[in-house]
Design a protein around this motif. Structure first.
Motif, mmCIF file in Angstrom:
data_model
loop_
_atom_site.group_PDB
_atom_site.id
_atom_site.type_symbol
_atom_site.label_atom_id
_atom_site.label_comp_id
_atom_site.label_asym_id
_atom_site.label_seq_id
_atom_site.Cartn_x
_atom_site.Cartn_y
_atom_site.Cartn_z
ATOM 1 N N GLU A 28 11.051 27.500 5.819
ATOM 2 C CA GLU A 28 10.952 27.912 4.418
ATOM 3 C C GLU A 28 11.517 26.835 3.491
ATOM 4 O OE1 GLU A 28 9.359 30.522 3.190
ATOM 5 O OE2 GLU A 28 8.719 30.887 5.270
ATOM 6 N N ARG A 29 12.598 26.195 3.915
ATOM 7 C CA ARG A 29 13.168 25.108 3.102
ATOM 8 C C ARG A 29 12.170 23.956 2.989
ATOM 9 N NH1 ARG A 29 18.966 23.550 5.353
ATOM 10 N NH2 ARG A 29 18.670 21.974 3.707
ATOM 11 N N SER A 30 11.488 23.648 4.111
ATOM 12 C CA SER A 30 10.499 22.566 4.074
ATOM 13 C C SER A 30 9.319 22.925 3.182
ATOM 14 C CB SER A 30 10.012 22.268 5.492
ATOM 15 O OG SER A 30 11.072 21.823 6.305
ATOM 16 N N LYS A 31 8.906 24.174 3.205
ATOM 17 C CA LYS A 31 7.791 24.605 2.346
ATOM 18 C C LYS A 31 8.178 24.511 0.869
ATOM 19 C CE LYS A 31 5.460 27.697 5.599
ATOM 20 N NZ LYS A 31 5.072 29.096 5.893
ATOM 21 N N ALA A 32 9.444 24.893 0.571
ATOM 22 C CA ALA A 32 9.902 24.795 -0.823
ATOM 23 C C ALA A 32 9.944 23.337 -1.270
ATOM 24 C CB ALA A 32 11.283 25.435 -0.949
ATOM 25 N N ALA A 33 10.406 22.446 -0.392
ATOM 26 C CA ALA A 33 10.443 21.023 -0.720
ATOM 27 C C ALA A 33 9.038 20.487 -0.937
ATOM 28 C CB ALA A 33 11.150 20.251 0.385
ATOM 29 N N LEU A 34 8.076 20.970 -0.160
ATOM 30 C CA LEU A 34 6.694 20.523 -0.326
ATOM 31 C C LEU A 34 6.130 20.983 -1.660
ATOM 32 C CD1 LEU A 34 4.099 19.249 0.715
ATOM 33 C CD2 LEU A 34 3.592 21.396 1.907
ATOM 34 N N GLN A 47 5.817 6.801 -5.440
ATOM 35 C CA GLN A 47 6.983 7.460 -4.851
ATOM 36 C C GLN A 47 6.757 8.966 -4.728
ATOM 37 O OE1 GLN A 47 10.085 6.157 -7.541
ATOM 38 N NE2 GLN A 47 10.591 4.343 -6.275
ATOM 39 N N ALA A 48 6.116 9.556 -5.713
ATOM 40 C CA ALA A 48 5.847 11.000 -5.682
ATOM 41 C C ALA A 48 4.854 11.348 -4.575
ATOM 42 C CB ALA A 48 5.301 11.452 -7.039
ATOM 43 N N ILE A 49 3.839 10.480 -4.404
ATOM 44 C CA ILE A 49 2.856 10.720 -3.338
ATOM 45 C C ILE A 49 3.527 10.644 -1.968
ATOM 46 C CG2 ILE A 49 0.811 9.775 -2.204
ATOM 47 C CD1 ILE A 49 -0.211 8.936 -4.970
ATOM 48 N N ALA A 50 4.408 9.629 -1.802
ATOM 49 C CA ALA A 50 5.108 9.472 -0.528
ATOM 50 C C ALA A 50 6.020 10.667 -0.252
ATOM 51 C CB ALA A 50 5.901 8.177 -0.529
ATOM 52 N N ALA A 51 6.708 11.155 -1.278
ATOM 53 C CA ALA A 51 7.608 12.304 -1.121
ATOM 54 C C ALA A 51 6.824 13.552 -0.715
ATOM 55 C CB ALA A 51 8.369 12.541 -2.424
ATOM 56 N N GLU A 52 5.633 13.705 -1.296
ATOM 57 C CA GLU A 52 4.799 14.869 -0.929
ATOM 58 C C GLU A 52 4.362 14.776 0.526
ATOM 59 O OE1 GLU A 52 0.751 17.226 -2.337
ATOM 60 O OE2 GLU A 52 1.161 15.208 -3.080
ATOM 61 N N ALA A 53 4.001 13.569 0.989
ATOM 62 C CA ALA A 53 3.574 13.381 2.380
ATOM 63 C C ALA A 53 4.730 13.679 3.332
ATOM 64 C CB ALA A 53 3.065 11.966 2.576
ATOM 65 N N GLN A 54 5.943 13.222 2.947
ATOM 66 C CA GLN A 54 7.106 13.508 3.787
ATOM 67 C C GLN A 54 7.363 15.017 3.875
ATOM 68 O OE1 GLN A 54 10.245 11.180 2.009
ATOM 69 N NE2 GLN A 54 9.754 9.349 3.204
ATOM 70 N N GLN A 111 5.906 17.290 -8.539
ATOM 71 C CA GLN A 111 6.347 15.972 -9.004
ATOM 72 C C GLN A 111 5.232 14.948 -8.900
ATOM 73 O OE1 GLN A 111 9.810 15.392 -6.540
ATOM 74 N NE2 GLN A 111 11.212 16.271 -8.075
ATOM 75 N N ARG A 112 4.400 15.046 -7.869
ATOM 76 C CA ARG A 112 3.282 14.111 -7.768
ATOM 77 C C ARG A 112 2.269 14.352 -8.863
ATOM 78 N NH1 ARG A 112 -1.872 15.660 -6.721
ATOM 79 N NH2 ARG A 112 -1.139 16.973 -4.987
ATOM 80 N N GLU A 113 1.974 15.594 -9.186
ATOM 81 C CA GLU A 113 1.019 15.906 -10.249
ATOM 82 C C GLU A 113 1.546 15.426 -11.615
ATOM 83 O OE1 GLU A 113 0.560 20.090 -9.852
ATOM 84 O OE2 GLU A 113 -0.785 19.967 -8.113
ATOM 85 N N ARG A 114 2.864 15.598 -11.815
ATOM 86 C CA ARG A 114 3.460 15.153 -13.083
ATOM 87 C C ARG A 114 3.414 13.638 -13.194
ATOM 88 N NH1 ARG A 114 9.033 17.710 -13.834
ATOM 89 N NH2 ARG A 114 7.644 19.535 -14.088
ATOM 90 N N ALA A 115 3.675 12.918 -12.121
ATOM 91 C CA ALA A 115 3.647 11.455 -12.156
ATOM 92 C C ALA A 115 2.239 10.968 -12.441
ATOM 93 C CB ALA A 115 4.140 10.890 -10.822
ATOM 94 N N GLU A 116 1.223 11.620 -11.857
ATOM 95 C CA GLU A 116 -0.172 11.223 -12.124
ATOM 96 C C GLU A 116 -0.528 11.477 -13.591
ATOM 97 O OE1 GLU A 116 -2.156 11.997 -7.706
ATOM 98 O OE2 GLU A 116 -2.283 13.543 -9.249
ATOM 99 N N GLU A 117 -0.052 12.616 -14.141
ATOM 100 C CA GLU A 117 -0.348 12.949 -15.540
ATOM 101 C C GLU A 117 0.310 11.942 -16.495
ATOM 102 O OE1 GLU A 117 0.394 16.627 -18.683
ATOM 103 O OE2 GLU A 117 0.840 16.885 -16.537
ATOM 104 N N LEU A 118 1.573 11.589 -16.213
ATOM 105 C CA LEU A 118 2.269 10.617 -17.071
ATOM 106 C C LEU A 118 1.612 9.244 -17.011
ATOM 107 C CD1 LEU A 118 5.997 11.581 -16.342
ATOM 108 C CD2 LEU A 118 4.680 11.978 -18.462
ATOM 109 N N LEU A 119 1.166 8.850 -15.830
ATOM 110 C CA LEU A 119 0.522 7.547 -15.702
ATOM 111 C C LEU A 119 -0.798 7.540 -16.452
ATOM 112 C CD1 LEU A 119 0.573 4.710 -14.455
ATOM 113 C CD2 LEU A 119 -0.575 5.691 -12.434
#
Length: 372
Positions: free
Chosen positions: A106-112, A138-145, A118-126
């Motif tokens: 459940e913790r991993s699902k919440a982190a995902l 960095q946001a894409i990598a964090a989502e993959a992790q 965060q990845r969607e927000r970074a794409e929107e800001l860019l």
């Protein structure tokens, strides 16, 4: 010295009673014996080998997780069905491991979920030139992790559930179960070794080595050259014969170079559980059509240094017949030479007989000899 008149002397010499100078023949009583006529019966020629009974399925039961044994759920030697519970290992520790793994998942699902946001927000800001490409990467990598962490967590949950399931040890096959090596309260685990053994019961295998010469002969005598056409019988160490026959199901692919033998295997029904795994038996391979042969009871055979013989009755006297045998047929034996059909063979009372002794013969009661 005291003297006796010759006329009053009496003595027995050479079977004659001598009295007053007169010889009188002494009567020797006849020996009572039981006889049976040597009988012609149809006999199927066969080859005999030493074999061993084997269970088609034999499973060693072991613990796959470590814990205290809470219960033994079977009786030694009973028949069990596939899926029947055998042992139970304490569950609380393994149940807690499942909950812990589910919590981590459940913790991993919440982190995902957070990583996706965060990845969607970074794409929107860019896209609005308010962010940087580095932040997006960095946001894409964090989502993959986080995705990887979820997959790992799911695997941990599955592993914990499997280990919890291993606390219930069940029978993988149906058959007879052996003696339990452990009792309630023992700490068991993968290093504990075999807890018990289950062997299947019906049918059973009988394996036996056959010399190349006998194998070729058996193959030649088969009606189509196929050994599966030949009947396989079993005889136990006490001389009794198993009442069911089998068929050859397997011939080994290579000959043993040290013994020049080939391993054959037969499938034999065992509905009553008479055949036992590991049992040593005599295997009879029926190789041809029945032939008329002379049969007599095995109990009538007598052995000495010259070989085998029997007593027969001729003209009220015991006569020795030297015989050669050709295999057993239950309680009877095949006589290859030395007897003729119809001759009266002594089957009881021959222990005190001597060649030429007078006998009083009585026929054996019908039905006492049936060849089995």
């Amino acid at each position: 010295m005291r003297k006796f008149p010759f006329a009053c002397a009496a003595m027995v010499v050479g079977g004659y009673l001598l009295t007053s100078g007169t010889a009188v023949v002494a009567e020797v009583p006849s020996v009572p014996v039981t006889v049976m006529a040597a009988e012609l019966r149809p006999v199927t020629p066969s080859l005999e080998f030493v074999g061993r009974v084997e269970a088609p399925e034999r499973v060693e039961i072991r613990a796959r997780v470590k814990g205290m044994l809470e219960a033994v759920l079977f009786r030694d030697g009973e028949t069990v069905r596939a899926g029947a519970p055998l042992y139970q290992i304490e569950k609380p520790l393994f149940g807690a491991a499942v909950q812990q793994a589910e919590g981590e998942l459940e913790r991993s699902k919440a982190a995902l979920t957070l990583a996706k946001i965060q990845r969607e927000r970074a794409e929107e800001l860019l896209a609005r030139n308010a962010g940087t490409a580095v932040a997006k990467d960095q946001a894409i990598a964090a989502e993959a992790q986080s995705t990887g962490a979820v997959l790992s967590g799911e695997a941990d949950v599955e592993t914990a559930r499997i280990n919890l399931g291993y606390t219930d040890i069940t029978a993988p096959i149906s058959g007879r179960i052996g003696r339990s090596a452990v009792t309630k309260g023992h700490i068991v685990g993968p290093e504990s070794g075999v807890l018990t053994v289950i062997v299947s019961q019906d049918p059973m295998y009988v394996t036996f080595p056959v010399s190349q010469r006998d194998y070729l002969q058996a193959q030649k005598d088969g009606r189509t050259g196929d050994l599966k056409n030949l009947e396989v019988g079993v005889r136990f160490s006490d001389g009794s014969t198993y009442d069911l026959v089998g068929r050859i199901s397997f011939v080994d692919v290579s000959v043993d170079k040290t013994t020049d033998t080939l391993i054959l295997r037969a499938d034999i029904p065992n509905p009553k559980g008479i055949l036992t795994d590991g049992q040593l038996v005599r295997v009879t391979l029926q190789t041809a059509k029945p032939e008329e042969r002379i049969l007599i009871p095995q109990a009538s055979l007598i052995a000495d240094q010259a070989g085998l013989y029997v007593f027969v009755v001729e003209d009220g006297k015991a006569v020795v017949r030297r015989v050669k045998t050709g295999g057993a047929q239950g309680s009877l034996v095949v006589v290859a030479s030395g007897l003729k059909a119809g001759e009266q063979v002594v089957v009881d009372g021959f222990q005190s007989l001597r060649p030429g002794a007078a006998v009083q013969a009585s026929p054996r009661a019908a039905g006492l000899i049936n060849g089995g």
